[in-house]
Motif scaffolding. Structure first.
Motif, PDB file in Angstrom:
ATOM      1  N   ALA A   8       0.824  -1.200   0.000  1.00  0.00           N
ATOM      2  CA  ALA A   8       0.000   0.000   0.000  1.00  0.00           C
ATOM      3  C   ALA A   8       0.863   1.256   0.000  1.00  0.00           C
ATOM      4  N   GLN A   9       1.939   1.218   0.831  1.00  0.00           N
ATOM      5  CA  GLN A   9       2.742   2.421   0.947  1.00  0.00           C
ATOM      6  C   GLN A   9       3.432   2.774  -0.358  1.00  0.00           C
ATOM      7  N   GLN A  10       3.927   1.774  -1.058  1.00  0.00           N
ATOM      8  CA  GLN A  10       4.690   2.090  -2.249  1.00  0.00           C
ATOM      9  C   GLN A  10       3.809   2.193  -3.480  1.00  0.00           C
ATOM     10  N   GLY A  11       2.506   1.964  -3.299  1.00  0.00           N
ATOM     11  CA  GLY A  11       1.588   2.168  -4.393  1.00  0.00           C
ATOM     12  C   GLY A  11       1.821   1.264  -5.580  1.00  0.00           C
ATOM     13  N   VAL A  12       2.235   0.014  -5.347  1.00  0.00           N
ATOM     14  CA  VAL A  12       2.388  -0.898  -6.480  1.00  0.00           C
ATOM     15  C   VAL A  12       1.054  -1.559  -6.755  1.00  0.00           C
ATOM     16  N   THR A  13       0.793  -1.895  -8.013  1.00  0.00           N
ATOM     17  CA  THR A  13      -0.423  -2.623  -8.323  1.00  0.00           C
ATOM     18  C   THR A  13      -0.229  -4.084  -7.945  1.00  0.00           C
ATOM     19  N   SER A  14      -1.356  -4.818  -7.882  1.00  0.00           N
ATOM     20  CA  SER A  14      -1.251  -6.218  -7.483  1.00  0.00           C
ATOM     21  C   SER A  14      -0.427  -7.004  -8.496  1.00  0.00           C
ATOM     22  N   GLY A  15      -0.535  -6.633  -9.781  1.00  0.00           N
ATOM     23  CA  GLY A  15       0.253  -7.324 -10.795  1.00  0.00           C
ATOM     24  C   GLY A  15       1.743  -7.123 -10.582  1.00  0.00           C
ATOM     25  N   GLU A  16       2.115  -5.881 -10.273  1.00  0.00           N
ATOM     26  CA  GLU A  16       3.533  -5.611 -10.031  1.00  0.00           C
ATOM     27  C   GLU A  16       4.025  -6.351  -8.798  1.00  0.00           C
ATOM     28  N   TYR A  17       3.133  -6.425  -7.782  1.00  0.00           N
ATOM     29  CA  TYR A  17       3.504  -7.118  -6.545  1.00  0.00           C
ATOM     30  C   TYR A  17       3.832  -8.580  -6.832  1.00  0.00           C
ATOM     31  N   LEU A 237      -0.428 -19.062  -4.328  1.00  0.00           N
ATOM     32  CA  LEU A 237      -1.671 -18.870  -3.580  1.00  0.00           C
ATOM     33  C   LEU A 237      -1.438 -18.016  -2.346  1.00  0.00           C
ATOM     34  N   PHE A 238      -0.299 -18.225  -1.654  1.00  0.00           N
ATOM     35  CA  PHE A 238       0.008 -17.379  -0.503  1.00  0.00           C
ATOM     36  C   PHE A 238       0.094 -15.919  -0.928  1.00  0.00           C
ATOM     37  N   MET A 244      -5.259  -9.911  -0.795  1.00  0.00           N
ATOM     38  CA  MET A 244      -6.554  -9.553  -0.192  1.00  0.00           C
ATOM     39  C   MET A 244      -6.362  -8.522   0.899  1.00  0.00           C
ATOM     40  N   GLY A 245      -5.330  -8.723   1.743  1.00  0.00           N
ATOM     41  CA  GLY A 245      -5.058  -7.753   2.788  1.00  0.00           C
ATOM     42  C   GLY A 245      -4.538  -6.444   2.217  1.00  0.00           C
ATOM     43  N   ALA A 246      -3.923  -6.511   1.047  1.00  0.00           N
ATOM     44  CA  ALA A 246      -3.371  -5.308   0.431  1.00  0.00           C
ATOM     45  C   ALA A 246      -4.468  -4.374  -0.050  1.00  0.00           C
ATOM     46  N   ILE A 260     -10.344  -9.803   7.228  1.00  0.00           N
ATOM     47  CA  ILE A 260     -10.745 -11.068   7.861  1.00  0.00           C
ATOM     48  C   ILE A 260     -10.586 -12.215   6.875  1.00  0.00           C
ATOM     49  N   GLY A 261     -10.982 -11.954   5.605  1.00  0.00           N
ATOM     50  CA  GLY A 261     -10.839 -12.998   4.587  1.00  0.00           C
ATOM     51  C   GLY A 261      -9.392 -13.406   4.422  1.00  0.00           C
ATOM     52  N   ASP A 262      -8.486 -12.424   4.444  1.00  0.00           N
ATOM     53  CA  ASP A 262      -7.059 -12.708   4.345  1.00  0.00           C
ATOM     54  C   ASP A 262      -6.629 -13.638   5.468  1.00  0.00           C
ATOM     55  N   LEU A 263      -7.009 -13.279   6.716  1.00  0.00           N
ATOM     56  CA  LEU A 263      -6.586 -14.092   7.862  1.00  0.00           C
ATOM     57  C   LEU A 263      -7.112 -15.512   7.745  1.00  0.00           C
ATOM     58  N   VAL A 264      -8.431 -15.652   7.433  1.00  0.00           N
ATOM     59  CA  VAL A 264      -9.041 -16.979   7.380  1.00  0.00           C
ATOM     60  C   VAL A 264      -8.416 -17.816   6.263  1.00  0.00           C
TER      61      VAL A 264
END
Lengths: 299, 80
Positions: A8-17, A237-238, A244-246, A260-264
């Motif tokens: 979130a802080q570095q503003g990367v998209t999920s694809g870049e992540y 998958l991890f 999800m948390g991002a 919550i979904g991330d944790l579960v």
């Protein structure tokens, strides 16, 4: 949780992540372009696999040095159970006592090593990459190019290297047990037999040889691909779960639900992954034993 | 580009779905047989359990390899 904050802080998209986490720390300093490129070395896979091998050897050496014939401690008991399990499995598959002297320690080594390499999956997906980013940045490099993948068995080079080594051991035992002539005879007669008619015998020889070749190739490829596929899918998958948390944008309803979904999901997948990690290490060892056992059997 | 994305999505679904079908049917049949046989001969349960887990790994392999490839296709197409 460091994953979400970092993303979130570095503003990367999920694809870049995901792409960042799927890039190795290698000798060309970026993503490998060609699918097969022999000049690239993945330093991270090499480092983690060798480091885990050294740790495992040290622990086993310490336990063996302090082993007593009296009442064993907990660690010694655990290691003894492991060793006995491997010896039992080896006895069931390989009937030559002389070969077992080499193959049983090989099986134990493979089991412990693969298990430890798989178990790197249990570390949080961002723990080691973030530490590495700090070190890389502190050393004066651009921290955005600090790539690291912590699970060596999610690198196809490692798993295929191991399965190729097993193939070489199988070829060695084929020659050792049956002799060069005996093995060559088996190569051209094995699955379908031969015939007294010379023309039919030559045709059958080609067919048999092709079948043997297919058998060796498919055994080796599926041996390595099985471990790689399991670990790669698990790792990915991890990462997807961490995304999800991002999606956290503040204390609002969707963010909390995603959290919550991330944790579960992470908990459920981590628990299931304990089974996968141990099972895949066991299967890799068992298949090694079975393949070497096949090299001992004449047709 | 949309057409390529759509076809990749369909292909990933087919790879995972068909593979899962086969693996589930195979493991289900084997699990049922394992329960059958260990109900008949409980003393063989441990020996059979090891073999069953080994075979689960073997049956799962093609499916897991397919899943890995499909995930790779999917992530490299959609998460650019």
């Amino acid at each position: 949780m460091s994953a979400e904050h970092a993303a979130a802080q570095q503003g990367v998209t999920s694809g870049e992540y995901i792409a960042h986490h799927l890039t190795y720390f290698n000798s060309i300093g970026g993503k490998q372009q060609a699918i097969i490129d022999w000049s690239v070395i993945n330093y991270d896979s090499v480092f983690f696999s060798i480091a885990l091998a050294v740790i495992a050897s040290l622990v086993m050496w310490l336990v063996a040095r302090r082993a007593s014939a009296g009442i064993p401690g907990r660690v010694q008991g655990a290691v003894e159970m492991l060793v006995e399990m491997v010896i039992d499995q080896t006895k069931g598959v390989i009937h030559s006592a002389e070969s077992r002297k080499f193959v049983a320690p090989l099986g134990l080594t493979i089991f412990i090593w693969v298990f430890l390499m798989n178990a790197m999956d249990f570390l949080p997906v961002d723990l080691l990459p973030n530490i590495w980013r700090g070190i890389y940045g502190a050393a004066g490099h651009d921290a955005h190019h600090a790539y690291l993948r912590a699970v060596p068995t999610a690198d196809i080079n490692i798993t295929m290297g191991m399965s190729l080594t097993v193939l070489l051991i199988c070829l060695y035992y084929n020659v050792k047990i049956k002799g060069i002539g005996g093995w060559a005879h088996e190569l051209v007669t094995a699955p379908f037999g031969t015939s007294k008619n010379p023309v039919v015998a030559v045709i059958l020889g080609f067919v048999n040889f092709a079948m043997q070749l297919i058998e060796f190739v498919s055994k080796t490829i599926s041996h390595g691909m099985r471990l790689f596929g399991n670990m790669f899918a698990g790792e990915l998958l991890f990462m997807l779960i961490a995304l999800m948390g991002a999606a956290w944008t503040g204390a609002n309803v969707p963010s909390v639900l995603f959290f919550i979904g991330d944790l579960v999901a992470a908990l459920a997948w981590a628990i299931f992954h304990i089974l996968v990690v141990a099972l895949q290490a066991f299967i890799f060892m068992m298949l090694t034993l079975v393949y070497i056992g096949q090299a001992h059997e004449g047709h | 580009m949309d057409q390529v994305n759509g076809l990749v999505a369909l292909a990933c679904g087919l790879i995972i779905g068909l593979g899962a079908n086969g693996a589930c049917i195979g493991i289900g049949m084997m699990g049922g047989k394992y329960l059958d046989s260990s109900a008949r001969q409980p003393e063989l349960m441990n020996a059979l359990q090891v073999k069953m887990f080994l075979l689960i790994g073997l049956i799962d392999a093609a499916f897991i390899i397919g899943t890995g490839i499909a995930l790779w296709f999917g992530t490299s197409t959609f998460l650019k």
